[in-house]
Design an enzyme around this catalytic site. Structure first.
Site, short mmCIF file in Angstrom:
data_model
loop_
_atom_site.label_atom_id
_atom_site.label_comp_id
_atom_site.label_asym_id
_atom_site.label_seq_id
_atom_site.Cartn_x
_atom_site.Cartn_y
_atom_site.Cartn_z
N CYS A 93 9.16 -4.72 -7.24
CA CYS A 93 8.40 -5.95 -7.86
C CYS A 93 6.91 -5.85 -8.18
O CYS A 93 6.04 -6.64 -8.24
CB CYS A 93 8.23 -6.82 -6.42
SG CYS A 93 9.94 -7.43 -6.11
N GLN A 118 2.43 -6.22 3.78
CA GLN A 118 2.50 -4.87 4.15
C GLN A 118 1.55 -4.27 5.13
O GLN A 118 1.67 -3.20 5.64
CB GLN A 118 2.38 -3.86 3.01
CG GLN A 118 3.29 -4.20 1.96
CD GLN A 118 4.79 -4.02 2.29
OE1 GLN A 118 5.10 -3.31 3.25
NE2 GLN A 118 5.75 -4.42 1.71
N LYS A 169 9.10 -8.96 7.67
CA LYS A 169 8.63 -7.41 7.76
C LYS A 169 7.98 -7.14 8.96
O LYS A 169 7.50 -6.05 8.99
CB LYS A 169 7.48 -7.62 6.47
CG LYS A 169 7.93 -7.73 5.05
CD LYS A 169 7.14 -7.73 3.94
CE LYS A 169 7.65 -8.03 2.67
NZ LYS A 169 8.66 -7.04 2.09
N HIS A 228 2.15 -6.52 -6.03
CA HIS A 228 3.41 -7.20 -6.08
C HIS A 228 3.47 -8.57 -6.84
O HIS A 228 2.19 -9.23 -7.21
CB HIS A 228 3.66 -7.73 -4.46
CG HIS A 228 5.43 -8.18 -4.27
ND1 HIS A 228 5.66 -9.21 -4.83
CD2 HIS A 228 6.17 -7.53 -3.70
CE1 HIS A 228 6.81 -9.44 -4.46
NE2 HIS A 228 7.18 -8.30 -3.55
N ASP A 270 -3.03 -10.51 0.32
CA ASP A 270 -1.63 -10.45 0.47
C ASP A 270 -1.48 -9.60 1.55
O ASP A 270 -1.67 -8.34 1.55
CB ASP A 270 -1.07 -9.81 -0.53
CG ASP A 270 0.55 -9.51 -0.42
OD1 ASP A 270 1.17 -9.46 0.80
OD2 ASP A 270 0.93 -8.90 -1.36
#
Length: 409
Positions: free
Chosen positions: A362, A201, A224, A121, A198
């Site tokens: 993104c 997700q 999220k 991303h 990160d």
């Protein structure tokens, strides 16, 4: 897991879109909110309302207790050693910018290397590209395998003495591939390399254990995982947070300062939380974490994989569908309809009451790897059903250029 009962908790699922019952399959972008999260936000505004760490009165003390209790709950959720390792931010992007600006710029020297991948991303790439540019370091990219996965073999092949940091997603937001982050951390740390993960997700969909993973920094966003927008978390190892310069300075982050510019910052994590924090967001995030764990992260992940397998098996039988991540172990399904621009196909799904994402998501460096300018992305969560999957598949089967044009003319 009783999905029909879960759906009763989400007011938005009772709405329609374009005259059809809403089928929400854009969960990788943001998730819908259960009533308990909405109530937690409302409760702050109706029952508490005061600032955190600012007042010397009973109401403010109640806010302080609720706010710090939420921090401890997040630490428990991630299996962090201490709540002092939990920094509240505005989201994953802010968390990664904090690491890039406050830590990477301090440790990087000319000629040093940050490793990443083209699947990342923008929030995992751009802040570190800027840090590299400002320090004379450079970015290098780990090769992906044919399925777009980060493999341990490719990571090892990319390592060399100038690598100082590795920045990557535990689950990629376009291809949904799961990286072997614990193994990456193990081999990276053997060479003194810092690993930034990160978790945007991964955190909403699977059990996270930052101690087992042994990452140096970990970031995620509340929105999220059924929480409010505008709030997220940066986890960091204590000794690294101590070395990190705050991205912002202001009220709440300092113990004292004088007219000469002498400044004493507060202890970690408070030095990173200048200004009034998103108090209602933090309390809503806690409610979201409680809600997800009530239904079990393992059960949520299993439900998504089962539903994904059902959808993908049917998609593979459709000659007009290009599937980019058949073997991903997440709820993300990335595809295109042959000879139809992704945004046009997304509009056709929208006309049939199905919300999904189209574009580059993104991750603009991934275009060359995928050999397409844009894709469609359907992303699943705990409230999606087999009936919704069947409706999605029926609409996909009927998606032709002529039908897409009909919705515009």
């Amino acid at each position: 897991m009783d999905v029909s009962r879960i759906r009763e908790d989400f007011p938005l699922l009772k709405q329609t879109m374009m005259g059809h019952p809403l089928i929400y399959m854009d969960n990788a972008a943001t998730t819908l909110k259960p009533r308990c999260v909405i109530d937690a936000v409302t409760d702050y505004y109706t029952r508490l309302g005061a600032n955190a760490h600012r007042g010397d009165y009973a109401l403010s003390a109640q806010v302080d207790e609720a706010f710090e209790s939420a921090r401890a709950r997040v630490a428990q959720f991630l299996n962090a050693k201490s709540s002092a390792q939990i920094v509240f931010t505005s989201g994953t992007s802010a968390s990664l910018n904090q690491v890039a600006s406050g830590y990477a710029r301090k440790i990087l020297k000319e000629g040093d290397v940050i490793l990443s991948t083209v699947a990342e991303h923008a929030s995992s790439i751009l802040p570190f590209l800027r840090a590299a540019k400002e320090t004379g370091a450079r970015m290098e990219y780990i090769e992906l395998d044919a399925d777009g996965r980060v493999t341990l073999e490719h990571v090892q092949r990319s390592l060399h003495p100038r690598v100082r940091m590795i920045v990557l997603a535990q689950v990629s937001n376009v291809l949904g591939q799961v990286a072997p982050v614990a193994d990456i951390c193990r081999i990276a740390h053997a060479q003194g390399i810092c690993v930034v993960v990160d978790g945007a997700q991964s955190t909403p969909h699977m059990r996270i254990d930052v101690q087992q993973m042994d990452c140096d920094f970990f970031a995620f966003s509340a929105h999220k995982l059924c929480g409010p927008t505008g709030v997220g978390v940066l986890y960091g190892k204590q000794e690294l947070l101590e070395q990190c310069e705050p991205l912002y300075l202001g009220g709440g982050s300092n113990a004292r300062f004088d007219v000469c510019g002498n400044l004493q910052l507060k202890e970690v994590p408070f030095r990173f939380e200048s200004g009034t924090p998103p108090i209602e967001g933090v309390l809503g995030m806690r409610a979201a974490i409680d809600y997800l764990e009530e239904h079990s992260m393992e059960a949520i992940h299993a439900h998504e994989l089962q539903l994904r397998s059902y959808i993908v098996d049917r998609m593979k039988q459709m000659d007009h569908v290009i599937l980019y991540n058949e073997n991903a172990q997440s709820g993300i399904i990335t595809f295109n309809v042959k000879n139809i621009f992704a945004q046009d196909a997304a509009s056709y799904f929208n006309a049939n009451g199905i919300a999904l994402r189209s574009g580059q998501h993104c991750a603009k460096l991934l275009v060359e790897f995928l050999q397409t300018s844009a894709t469609l992305r359907a992303s699943l969560y705990l409230y999606n059903t087999k009936e919704e999957a069947d409706r999605f598949l029926d609409v996909l089967a009927q998606c032709t250029m002529e039908r897409c044009l009909d919705i515009f003319f």
